[in-house]
Design an enzyme around this catalytic site. Structure first.
Site, PDB file in Angstrom:
ATOM      1  N   ASP A   1      17.193  -8.478   4.552  1.00 33.80           N
ATOM      2  CA  ASP A   1      16.498  -8.103   5.783  1.00 33.80           C
ATOM      3  C   ASP A   1      17.424  -7.367   6.758  1.00 33.80           C
ATOM      4  O   ASP A   1      18.611  -7.146   6.469  1.00 33.80           O
ATOM      5  CB  ASP A   1      15.940  -9.406   6.406  1.00 33.80           C
ATOM      6  CG  ASP A   1      14.662  -9.192   7.183  1.00 33.80           C
ATOM      7  OD1 ASP A   1      14.332  -8.048   7.510  1.00 33.80           O
ATOM      8  OD2 ASP A   1      13.989 -10.204   7.493  1.00 33.80           O
TER       9      ASP A   1
ATOM     10  N   GLU B   1      14.273  -3.079   5.506  1.00 32.36           N
ATOM     11  CA  GLU B   1      14.686  -2.627   6.842  1.00 32.36           C
ATOM     12  C   GLU B   1      13.551  -1.899   7.554  1.00 32.36           C
ATOM     13  O   GLU B   1      13.779  -1.135   8.470  1.00 32.36           O
ATOM     14  CB  GLU B   1      16.038  -1.926   6.835  1.00 32.36           C
ATOM     15  CG  GLU B   1      16.147  -0.607   6.157  1.00 32.36           C
ATOM     16  CD  GLU B   1      15.460   0.511   6.891  1.00 32.36           C
ATOM     17  OE1 GLU B   1      14.341   0.848   6.467  1.00 32.36           O
ATOM     18  OE2 GLU B   1      16.031   1.055   7.852  1.00 32.36           O
ATOM     19  N   TRP B   2      12.318  -2.196   7.097  1.00 31.11           N
ATOM     20  CA  TRP B   2      11.080  -1.856   7.801  1.00 31.11           C
ATOM     21  C   TRP B   2      10.812  -0.353   7.914  1.00 31.11           C
ATOM     22  O   TRP B   2       9.995   0.088   8.719  1.00 31.11           O
ATOM     23  CB  TRP B   2      11.058  -2.502   9.200  1.00 31.11           C
ATOM     24  CG  TRP B   2      11.604  -3.888   9.234  1.00 31.11           C
ATOM     25  CD1 TRP B   2      11.269  -4.902   8.382  1.00 31.11           C
ATOM     26  CD2 TRP B   2      12.608  -4.423  10.111  1.00 31.11           C
ATOM     27  NE1 TRP B   2      11.985  -6.023   8.687  1.00 31.11           N
ATOM     28  CE2 TRP B   2      12.813  -5.774   9.750  1.00 31.11           C
ATOM     29  CE3 TRP B   2      13.336  -3.905  11.180  1.00 31.11           C
ATOM     30  CZ2 TRP B   2      13.717  -6.598  10.407  1.00 31.11           C
ATOM     31  CZ3 TRP B   2      14.243  -4.720  11.841  1.00 31.11           C
ATOM     32  CH2 TRP B   2      14.427  -6.045  11.453  1.00 31.11           C
ATOM     33  N   GLY B   3      11.558   0.446   7.146  1.00 30.91           N
ATOM     34  CA  GLY B   3      11.320   1.896   7.195  1.00 30.91           C
ATOM     35  C   GLY B   3      12.015   2.579   8.359  1.00 30.91           C
ATOM     36  O   GLY B   3      11.851   3.787   8.555  1.00 30.91           O
ATOM     37  N   ASP B   4      12.831   1.836   9.122  1.00 34.34           N
ATOM     38  CA  ASP B   4      13.443   2.417  10.330  1.00 34.34           C
ATOM     39  C   ASP B   4      14.399   3.570  10.024  1.00 34.34           C
ATOM     40  O   ASP B   4      14.503   4.515  10.794  1.00 34.34           O
ATOM     41  CB  ASP B   4      14.245   1.346  11.092  1.00 34.34           C
ATOM     42  CG  ASP B   4      13.323   0.365  11.794  1.00 34.34           C
ATOM     43  OD1 ASP B   4      12.084   0.515  11.653  1.00 34.34           O
ATOM     44  OD2 ASP B   4      13.826  -0.548  12.484  1.00 34.34           O
ATOM     45  N   ASN B   5      15.139   3.459   8.930  1.00 34.48           N
ATOM     46  CA  ASN B   5      16.144   4.485   8.586  1.00 34.48           C
ATOM     47  C   ASN B   5      15.769   5.231   7.314  1.00 34.48           C
ATOM     48  O   ASN B   5      16.629   5.581   6.513  1.00 34.48           O
ATOM     49  CB  ASN B   5      17.527   3.835   8.425  1.00 34.48           C
ATOM     50  CG  ASN B   5      18.008   3.205   9.716  1.00 34.48           C
ATOM     51  OD1 ASN B   5      18.533   3.887  10.585  1.00 34.48           O
ATOM     52  ND2 ASN B   5      17.794   1.900   9.861  1.00 34.48           N
TER      53      ASN B   5
ATOM     54  N   ASP C   1       6.202  -5.825   9.800  1.00 31.75           N
ATOM     55  CA  ASP C   1       5.500  -6.893   9.068  1.00 31.75           C
ATOM     56  C   ASP C   1       3.986  -6.713   9.027  1.00 31.75           C
ATOM     57  O   ASP C   1       3.351  -6.355  10.011  1.00 31.75           O
ATOM     58  CB  ASP C   1       5.831  -8.251   9.699  1.00 31.75           C
ATOM     59  CG  ASP C   1       7.277  -8.634   9.445  1.00 31.75           C
ATOM     60  OD1 ASP C   1       8.013  -7.831   8.838  1.00 31.75           O
ATOM     61  OD2 ASP C   1       7.670  -9.731   9.864  1.00 31.75           O
TER      62      ASP C   1
HETATM   63  C1  GLA Z   1      11.361 -10.045   8.936  1.00 33.29           C
HETATM   64  C2  GLA Z   1      10.781  -9.555   7.603  1.00 33.29           C
HETATM   65  C3  GLA Z   1       9.727 -10.535   7.126  1.00 33.29           C
HETATM   66  C4  GLA Z   1      10.327 -11.928   6.975  1.00 33.29           C
HETATM   67  C5  GLA Z   1      10.975 -12.374   8.285  1.00 33.29           C
HETATM   68  C6  GLA Z   1      11.784 -13.651   8.126  1.00 33.29           C
HETATM   69  O1  GLA Z   1      10.428  -9.995   9.939  1.00 33.29           O
HETATM   70  O2  GLA Z   1      10.249  -8.281   7.736  1.00 33.29           O
HETATM   71  O3  GLA Z   1       9.144 -10.116   5.910  1.00 33.29           O
HETATM   72  O4  GLA Z   1      11.281 -11.887   5.944  1.00 33.29           O
HETATM   73  O5  GLA Z   1      11.862 -11.377   8.792  1.00 33.29           O
HETATM   74  O6  GLA Z   1      12.382 -14.068   9.307  1.00 33.29           O
END
Ligand code: GLA
Length: 401
Positions: A149, A182-186, A204
């Site tokens: 993460d 890393e949520w697509g940020d980079n 998320d």
């Molecule tokens: C981030 C991730 C989630 C989960 C939580 C855990 O938000 O994107 O998928 O793993 O952390 O804290």
């Protein structure tokens, strides 16, 4: 001179040897279960063993869902005297190695979570500065999958941080699927293939059809928000490297129709199929959806091409995906708040994928139609397809010559 050249080649070879990802590990999108969407950090040994049992008894394992991934909250709040991570002794009294053994004894694979930052998103010890030590612990415990993460990373460079962990995993010699979160940020799709096997493309997910919930500096996203977020990145997906649309919310308060659409879209988009519901208590209808082998086969198709939106007609989303052996998958998702009558004239649609140079030639080729959710043949493409589709439901077909 020759000796010098050989010496240089040896050094370069050694350095390269320690900076690779393990190939051949995720040739189709990984499938499994992750604890986060339903349980957050409230996980323990009994729960995880119960999930492992349910994965076997419900037929999920045999349908292909093999990774059982513990998300945030599995570890003790501090490292031990040697700086090593260990499982929270209250939650996991038998330890992580024993848990791994249990999971493996069920024919499943063991997944675990940590974070590139100083702490995880839940405030547990992160891997920053401990990458090699942590990777070795995971290897010693028999871990097969690491979700990594991006909380508390301050000024870290994303590509560099994931590269360090990749190298640490590689150095253990154990094949471990590396899941970049890393949520697509980079723009991980631009460098993720080199580093890992899958990368999240969004913040998320949340269990609603098409909403956005704001939380100040970040949002959680409903199904169609995630689907529509990244229009131009399908070219980055393929065997061994996948765009990850997040753990599914299937079974988490959606209607049965929405559950079917959810699995259909994740399969069309070649996203990993990681369940996030409580599979110990799921309804029979949810179980039937998740274990539908004809639908899952579209996800696991050998070509590994990510599908794309072909059309939107009368608020029916129509997505297509080229499959191996010159076959195609197509879905019709009813986005309306009332049932619709579909009338789709195949001859009038020029179905093709320029990126992969695949063309159906519907004007001169007749395909047989297979309805994947209802397990029945529906005639062929020589005549228009008529069907009623319920609210938020999907008609998912395989086209075969
Ligand atoms: C981030 C991730 C989630 C989960 C939580 C855990 O938000 O994107 O998928 O793993 O952390 O804290």
């Amino acid at each position: 001179m020759k000796k010098y050249l050989i010496f240089t080649l040896l050094i370069v070879g050694c350095l390269n040897g320690f900076s690779q990802k393990i190939e051949g590990l995720a040739l189709t999108p990984p499938m499994g279960w992750n604890s986060w969407n339903t349980f957050a950090t409230n996980i323990d040994e009994d729960l995880i063993k119960g999930i492992a049992d349910a994965m076997v008894e419900s037929g999920l394992r045999d349908a292909g869902y093999v990774y059982l991934v513990l998300d945030d909250g599995w570890m003790a709040m501090e490292r031990d005297a040697q700086g090593r991570l260990y499982g929270d002794p209250k939650k996991f009294p038998s330890g992580m190695e024993a848990l791994g053994e249990y999971i493996h004894s069920k024919g499943l694979k063991f997944g675990i979570y940590n974070c590139a930052g100083s702490k995880t998103c839940g405030g547990y010890p992160g891997s920053r500065g401990h990458e090699y030590m942590d990777a070795q612990s995971y290897a010693d415990w028999g871990v097969d999958f690491l979700k990594y993460d991006w909380c508390n990373t301050e000024n870290l460079n994303a590509k560099g941080a994931y590269q360090t962990m990749r190298d640490a995993l590689y150095a253990t010699g154990r094949p471990i699927v590396f899941s970049i979160c890393e949520w697509g940020d980079n723009k991980p799709w631009e460098w993720g293939t080199e580093m890992g096997h899958l990368w999240r493309v969004s913040g998320d997910i949340v269990n609603c059809w098409d909403c956005e919930y704001g939380h100040g500096s970040w949002s959680s996203w409903g199904l169609w928000k995630v689907i529509n977020m990244r229009k131009d990145i399908r070219k980055y997906a393929g065997p061994g490297h996948w765009n990850d649309l997040d753990m599914m919310e299937l079974g988490n308060e959606f209607t049965d129709a929405e559950n079917r659409s959810h699995l259909a879209m994740w399969s069309m988009l070649a996203s990993p199929l990681i369940m996030g519901n409580d599979i110990r208590t799921m309804s029979e209808e949810t179980r039937i959806t998740l274990t539908n082998k004809e639908v899952v086969a579209v996800s696991q198709d050998a070509l590994g091409i990510q599908g794309f939106r072909f059309l939107n007609e009368n608020n029916i989303e129509i997505w297509i995906k080229p499959l191996a052996n010159d076959e195609w998958a197509i879905v019709f998702v009813n986005m309306n708040d009332e049932p619709v009558e579909l009338n789709f004239n195949w001859q009038k649609h020029d179905m093709g994928d320029d990126l992969n140079q695949k063309f159906a030639h519907l004007d001169r080729t007749t395909y047989q139609l297979r309805d994947l959710y209802n397990h029945k043949d529906l005639g062929n493409t020589s005549v228009p397809l008529r069907a009623k589709i319920d609210v938020h439901d999907v008609l998912m077909l395989r086209l075969k010559k």
